[in-house]
Design a protein around this motif. Structure first.
Motif, PDB file in Angstrom:
ATOM      1  N   LEU A   5      -7.210   1.984   0.383  1.00 34.27           N
ATOM      2  CA  LEU A   5      -7.635   1.505  -1.523  1.00 34.27           C
ATOM      3  C   LEU A   5      -6.132   0.886  -1.639  1.00 34.27           C
ATOM      4  O   LEU A   5      -6.222   0.024  -2.176  1.00 34.27           O
ATOM      5  CB  LEU A   5      -8.229   2.146  -1.507  1.00 34.27           C
ATOM      6  CG  LEU A   5      -9.108   1.717  -3.115  1.00 34.27           C
ATOM      7  CD1 LEU A   5      -9.816  -0.185  -3.304  1.00 34.27           C
ATOM      8  CD2 LEU A   5     -10.671   2.526  -3.646  1.00 34.27           C
ATOM      9  N   TRP A   6      -5.724   2.345  -2.024  1.00 36.04           N
ATOM     10  CA  TRP A   6      -5.104   2.047  -2.846  1.00 36.04           C
ATOM     11  C   TRP A   6      -3.147   1.680  -2.014  1.00 36.04           C
ATOM     12  O   TRP A   6      -2.589   1.370  -2.866  1.00 36.04           O
ATOM     13  CB  TRP A   6      -4.005   3.477  -3.206  1.00 36.04           C
ATOM     14  CG  TRP A   6      -5.545   4.442  -3.799  1.00 36.04           C
ATOM     15  CD1 TRP A   6      -6.251   5.440  -2.767  1.00 36.04           C
ATOM     16  CD2 TRP A   6      -6.772   4.029  -4.942  1.00 36.04           C
ATOM     17  NE1 TRP A   6      -7.904   5.558  -3.940  1.00 36.04           N
ATOM     18  CE2 TRP A   6      -7.875   4.915  -5.018  1.00 36.04           C
ATOM     19  CE3 TRP A   6      -6.200   2.970  -5.890  1.00 36.04           C
ATOM     20  CZ2 TRP A   6      -8.282   4.512  -6.257  1.00 36.04           C
ATOM     21  CZ3 TRP A   6      -6.915   3.252  -6.906  1.00 36.04           C
ATOM     22  CH2 TRP A   6      -7.799   3.929  -7.216  1.00 36.04           C
ATOM     23  N   GLU A   7      -3.446   1.119  -1.287  1.00 39.55           N
ATOM     24  CA  GLU A   7      -2.610   0.313  -1.031  1.00 39.55           C
ATOM     25  C   GLU A   7      -2.389  -0.640  -0.415  1.00 39.55           C
ATOM     26  O   GLU A   7      -1.997  -1.287  -0.053  1.00 39.55           O
ATOM     27  CB  GLU A   7      -1.951   0.898   0.754  1.00 39.55           C
ATOM     28  CG  GLU A   7      -1.456   1.719   0.884  1.00 39.55           C
ATOM     29  CD  GLU A   7      -2.380   3.375   1.428  1.00 39.55           C
ATOM     30  OE1 GLU A   7      -3.340   3.026   1.464  1.00 39.55           O
ATOM     31  OE2 GLU A   7      -2.281   4.278  -0.094  1.00 39.55           O
ATOM     32  N   LYS A   8      -3.708  -1.556  -0.419  1.00 35.86           N
ATOM     33  CA  LYS A   8      -4.257  -2.743  -1.182  1.00 35.86           C
ATOM     34  C   LYS A   8      -3.258  -3.307  -2.309  1.00 35.86           C
ATOM     35  O   LYS A   8      -2.985  -2.954  -3.458  1.00 35.86           O
ATOM     36  CB  LYS A   8      -5.633  -3.120  -0.927  1.00 35.86           C
ATOM     37  CG  LYS A   8      -6.193  -3.138   0.867  1.00 35.86           C
ATOM     38  CD  LYS A   8      -8.053  -3.122   0.224  1.00 35.86           C
ATOM     39  CE  LYS A   8      -8.927  -2.576   1.671  1.00 35.86           C
ATOM     40  NZ  LYS A   8      -9.892  -3.099   1.600  1.00 35.86           N
ATOM     41  N   ALA A   9      -3.120  -4.901  -2.185  1.00 33.34           N
ATOM     42  CA  ALA A   9      -3.025  -5.756  -4.052  1.00 33.34           C
ATOM     43  C   ALA A   9      -4.243  -6.513  -3.869  1.00 33.34           C
ATOM     44  O   ALA A   9      -4.318  -7.431  -3.302  1.00 33.34           O
ATOM     45  CB  ALA A   9      -1.474  -5.781  -3.885  1.00 33.34           C
ATOM     46  N   GLY A  10      -3.744  -7.404  -5.148  1.00 32.55           N
ATOM     47  CA  GLY A  10      -4.278  -8.707  -5.350  1.00 32.55           C
ATOM     48  C   GLY A  10      -5.477  -8.634  -5.452  1.00 32.55           C
ATOM     49  O   GLY A  10      -5.802  -7.715  -5.766  1.00 32.55           O
ATOM     50  N   THR A  11      -6.110 -10.000  -5.173  1.00 34.46           N
ATOM     51  CA  THR A  11      -7.578  -9.920  -4.740  1.00 34.46           C
ATOM     52  C   THR A  11      -7.790  -8.481  -3.904  1.00 34.46           C
ATOM     53  O   THR A  11      -9.157  -8.503  -4.145  1.00 34.46           O
ATOM     54  CB  THR A  11      -7.660 -11.540  -4.509  1.00 34.46           C
ATOM     55  OG1 THR A  11      -7.085 -12.055  -3.014  1.00 34.46           O
ATOM     56  CG2 THR A  11      -7.163 -12.165  -6.213  1.00 34.46           C
ATOM     57  N   ASP A  12      -7.637  -8.702  -2.714  1.00 34.80           N
ATOM     58  CA  ASP A  12      -8.001  -7.835  -1.931  1.00 34.80           C
ATOM     59  C   ASP A  12      -8.821  -6.493  -2.733  1.00 34.80           C
ATOM     60  O   ASP A  12      -9.426  -5.415  -2.203  1.00 34.80           O
ATOM     61  CB  ASP A  12      -7.193  -7.736  -1.082  1.00 34.80           C
ATOM     62  CG  ASP A  12      -7.806  -7.035   0.672  1.00 34.80           C
ATOM     63  OD1 ASP A  12      -8.972  -6.993   0.256  1.00 34.80           O
ATOM     64  OD2 ASP A  12      -7.328  -6.270   1.231  1.00 34.80           O
ATOM     65  N   PHE A  13      -7.750  -5.860  -3.260  1.00 27.03           N
ATOM     66  CA  PHE A  13      -7.858  -4.859  -3.714  1.00 27.03           C
ATOM     67  C   PHE A  13      -8.186  -4.360  -4.897  1.00 27.03           C
ATOM     68  O   PHE A  13      -9.535  -3.472  -4.924  1.00 27.03           O
ATOM     69  CB  PHE A  13      -6.328  -4.599  -4.807  1.00 27.03           C
ATOM     70  CG  PHE A  13      -6.064  -3.206  -5.135  1.00 27.03           C
ATOM     71  CD1 PHE A  13      -6.640  -1.604  -5.444  1.00 27.03           C
ATOM     72  CD2 PHE A  13      -6.747  -3.061  -7.180  1.00 27.03           C
ATOM     73  CE1 PHE A  13      -7.027  -1.021  -5.721  1.00 27.03           C
ATOM     74  CE2 PHE A  13      -7.109  -2.074  -7.939  1.00 27.03           C
ATOM     75  CZ  PHE A  13      -6.834  -1.195  -7.310  1.00 27.03           C
ATOM     76  N   TRP A  14      -8.552  -5.492  -5.485  1.00 28.11           N
ATOM     77  CA  TRP A  14      -9.154  -5.909  -6.788  1.00 28.11           C
ATOM     78  C   TRP A  14     -11.005  -5.783  -6.148  1.00 28.11           C
ATOM     79  O   TRP A  14     -12.322  -4.960  -7.387  1.00 28.11           O
ATOM     80  CB  TRP A  14      -9.207  -6.790  -8.002  1.00 28.11           C
ATOM     81  CG  TRP A  14      -8.187  -6.222  -8.401  1.00 28.11           C
ATOM     82  CD1 TRP A  14      -7.386  -6.810  -8.712  1.00 28.11           C
ATOM     83  CD2 TRP A  14      -7.856  -5.054  -9.715  1.00 28.11           C
ATOM     84  NE1 TRP A  14      -6.156  -6.029  -9.830  1.00 28.11           N
ATOM     85  CE2 TRP A  14      -7.043  -5.309 -10.391  1.00 28.11           C
ATOM     86  CE3 TRP A  14      -9.072  -4.573 -10.169  1.00 28.11           C
ATOM     87  CZ2 TRP A  14      -6.454  -4.081 -11.544  1.00 28.11           C
ATOM     88  CZ3 TRP A  14      -9.186  -3.540 -11.726  1.00 28.11           C
ATOM     89  CH2 TRP A  14      -7.507  -3.465 -12.197  1.00 28.11           C
ATOM     90  N   GLY A  15     -11.205  -7.150  -5.406  1.00 27.84           N
ATOM     91  CA  GLY A  15     -12.431  -7.127  -4.510  1.00 27.84           C
ATOM     92  C   GLY A  15     -12.961  -6.019  -4.052  1.00 27.84           C
ATOM     93  O   GLY A  15     -13.826  -4.957  -4.518  1.00 27.84           O
ATOM     94  N   SER A  16     -11.879  -4.687  -3.711  1.00 23.81           N
ATOM     95  CA  SER A  16     -12.779  -3.265  -3.353  1.00 23.81           C
ATOM     96  C   SER A  16     -12.746  -2.636  -3.761  1.00 23.81           C
ATOM     97  O   SER A  16     -13.976  -1.518  -3.658  1.00 23.81           O
ATOM     98  CB  SER A  16     -11.866  -3.570  -1.877  1.00 23.81           C
ATOM     99  OG  SER A  16     -11.432  -3.553  -0.836  1.00 23.81           O
TER     100      SER A  16
END
Length: 203
Positions: free
Chosen positions: A151-162
């Protein structure tokens, strides 16, 4: 009618119940809050004792003893602790306690009850941490509440969605994991306050 209230001071609770009676609400029981029914306003005299009983016969003897002295048992059970009594005979004493020792004793029993519960919760909390059912590290690192891999390696909409999807579950975990220690601390505080009331009466 049902009202919710919480007291650690028996005198304040008694005054509140008597004030409710003066306003036309008769106290009839306590289960998930205080239960009242509409009645003619009266200057009632309700007193509270705190004690539990090993068996039903002892509880019945306790209620009968007070009835013989002009006090009616109106709420409380063998194991509930708080026993509510109402003066129903004009020639009865105005108090159910004959001296300061007996009046203070109810606070001592209340204090012991709270500290007993707190003492039971401590090993349960320790066992849950030891078995990994509760990860105490989340107190210092809230990210531990989130279980989504990467989760904490994701960015942008992918991060915020999760992140937004899992946040309600993370908050639920936080509430669940902190409930036991918070309750334990509260019971220790309640025990301390009840003991202070005991000492105040005994001075």
């Amino acid at each position: 009618m049902r009202k919710f209230n919480f007291f650690l001071n028996f005198e304040k609770e008694e005054n509140w119940l008597n004030q409710m009676a003066a306003e036309g609400f008769e106290f009839v029981g306590k289960s998930m809050g205080y239960r009242f029914r509409s009645a003619k306003p009266e200057n009632s005299n309700i007193k509270i004792d705190y004690r539990t009983f090993k068996n039903h016969a002892d509880f019945v003897d306790y209620c009968t003893l007070f009835e013989d002295y002009g006090w009616k048992h109106i709420a409380g059970t063998k194991s509930s602790g708080a026993q509510y009594l109402k003066k129903v005979r004009g020639d009865a004493d105005n108090d159910i306690f004959s001296d300061a020792d007996s009046k203070a004793g109810r606070y001592k029993r209340l204090s012991q009850m709270y500290i007993g519960i707190a003492a039971c919760y401590l090993p349960i909390f320790a066992a849950l941490i030891a078995t990994g059912a509760i990860d105490a590290a989340f107190l210092f690192n809230p990210k531990k509440l989130y279980f989504t891999p990467g989760l904490w390696e994701k960015a942008g909409t992918d991060f915020w969605g999760s992140f937004l999807f899992e946040t309600p579950f993370a908050l639920f975990r936080a509430a669940t994991w902190t409930l036991l220690p918070i309750m334990t601390i509260l019971f220790f505080i309640f025990s301390y306050k009840a003991d202070q009331h005991y000492k105040k009466i005994m001075r």
